[in-house]
Design an enzyme around this catalytic site. Structure first.
Site, short mmCIF file in Angstrom:
data_model
loop_
_atom_site.label_atom_id
_atom_site.label_comp_id
_atom_site.label_asym_id
_atom_site.label_seq_id
_atom_site.Cartn_x
_atom_site.Cartn_y
_atom_site.Cartn_z
N SER A 143 69.66 37.43 28.32
CA SER A 143 68.25 37.31 28.70
C SER A 143 67.45 36.99 27.45
O SER A 143 67.87 37.31 26.33
CB SER A 143 67.79 38.64 29.29
OG SER A 143 66.38 38.73 29.30
N TYR A 156 66.06 47.60 28.82
CA TYR A 156 66.60 46.27 29.12
C TYR A 156 66.70 45.42 27.84
O TYR A 156 67.74 44.78 27.62
CB TYR A 156 65.69 45.60 30.15
CG TYR A 156 66.26 44.33 30.75
CD1 TYR A 156 67.26 44.37 31.72
CD2 TYR A 156 65.77 43.08 30.37
CE1 TYR A 156 67.76 43.21 32.28
CE2 TYR A 156 66.25 41.91 30.93
CZ TYR A 156 67.26 41.98 31.89
OH TYR A 156 67.76 40.82 32.44
#
Ligand code: NAP
Length: 256
Positions: A143, A156
């Site tokens: 990501s 995250y």
């Protein structure tokens, strides 16, 4: 005939979103796919649908946060289809989204268990199989959060940064054995995860209009492309779909 025809791919997090689209796309290229996730009925239904459309698929219930189910998943792929040519470490979570002082330590740790340890478990059990084969590709879904700090995403961001480093270490350790390890940073993708992000309202990503997101099918096509030698310059690092160059390499439209 696709260059991937007849190969075996294991895809974690295949019950929806990017993982489901990847399983369906690879199956359409005559890849034998093993769908893994916790939702037994859902992956079974998807596998049945793939088979009804002429593909080859097997569903295997697996919680990637624990090593034993992942070891058994890799063994199942070998036993069923005789090889593990591609592993897509895709399973991932972002919920619950919360600033650090508001976060629950158990929830925070669960993201590490799934996003980081899940990828490690995949590497740990697929690499020996691929070493014995003398070839294999492992794609870790990363990501932009691996390289950026976003409010509410401490779990995250930390987990995806760890995955990027795992990609680099694994490529360094096993590239000489014919194993290719690469990360994929897809940008924002229209899946349930973006629905949860929007509901949080906590940072600029949550304010994006849904029209800004790319389709999971584009990510699946990128995964196919990452299996080609043309992608070799990205081994050990993240390939990004957020640049015009990246999109063009895959044959996708430019960013804007
Ligand atoms: P999604 O639609 O929420 O799907 C997540 C998948 O992960 C589901 O199939 C889920 O299946 C599985 N999963 C969750 N926990 C698991 C566990 N413990 N063991 C096995 N499977 C588990 O999300 P997505 O958007 O497709 O995301 C897929 C990957 O792309 C993730 O790694 C995510 O971080 C990454 N990513 C997404 C975006 C985006 O904008 N959507 C952007 C960048 C990166 P079960 O619940 O059935 O287990």
């Amino acid at each position: 005939m696709s260059f991937l025809a007849g190969k075996t791919a294991v895809i974690t997090g295949a019950s929806r979103g990017i993982g489901e689209a990847t399983a369906r796309h690879l199956a359409s290229l005559d890849v034998k796919v093993v769908l893994a996730a916790r939702s037994h009925n859902t992956i079974n239904t998807i596998a049945q649908d793939i088979k009804a459309h002429g593909g080859t698929a097997s569903a295997f219930v697996c919680d990637v946060s624990n090593p034993t189910p992942v070891a058994t998943l890799i063994q199942h792929a070998q036993d069923t289809f005789a090889s593990v040519d591609l592993l897509v470490n895709n399973a991932g979570l972002i919920d619950p989204i919360a600033r650090i002082a508001d976060s629950d330590p158990d929830d925070w740790g669960n993201i590490v268990d799934v996003n980081v340890k899940g990828v490690y478990h995949g590497l740990r059990y697929a690499i020996p199989v691929m070493q014995a084969q003398g070839a294999g590709t492992i794609i870790n879904i990363s990501s932009g959060a691996a390289n950026a700090a976003l409010e509410g995403w401490s779990h995250y961001c930390a987990s995806k940064a760890a995955v990027l480093r795992l990609t680099g270490v694994a490529q360094k350790e096993y590239g000489a054995d014919g194993i290719r390890v690469v990360g994929l940073s897809p940008g924002t993708v229209a899946t349930d995860m973006q629905v949860a992000i929007k509901a949080s309202g906590i940072n600029p990503v949550s304010k994006l209009d849904p029209s800004a997101h790319i389709s999971p099918e584009w990510v699946a096509r990128t995964i196919e492309w990452l299996c080609k030698p043309a992608a070799d310059s990205f081994l050990g690092t993240d390939f990004s779909l957020k640049t015009d160059e990246g999109r063009a390499a895959v044959g996708l439209p430019p960013v804007s």
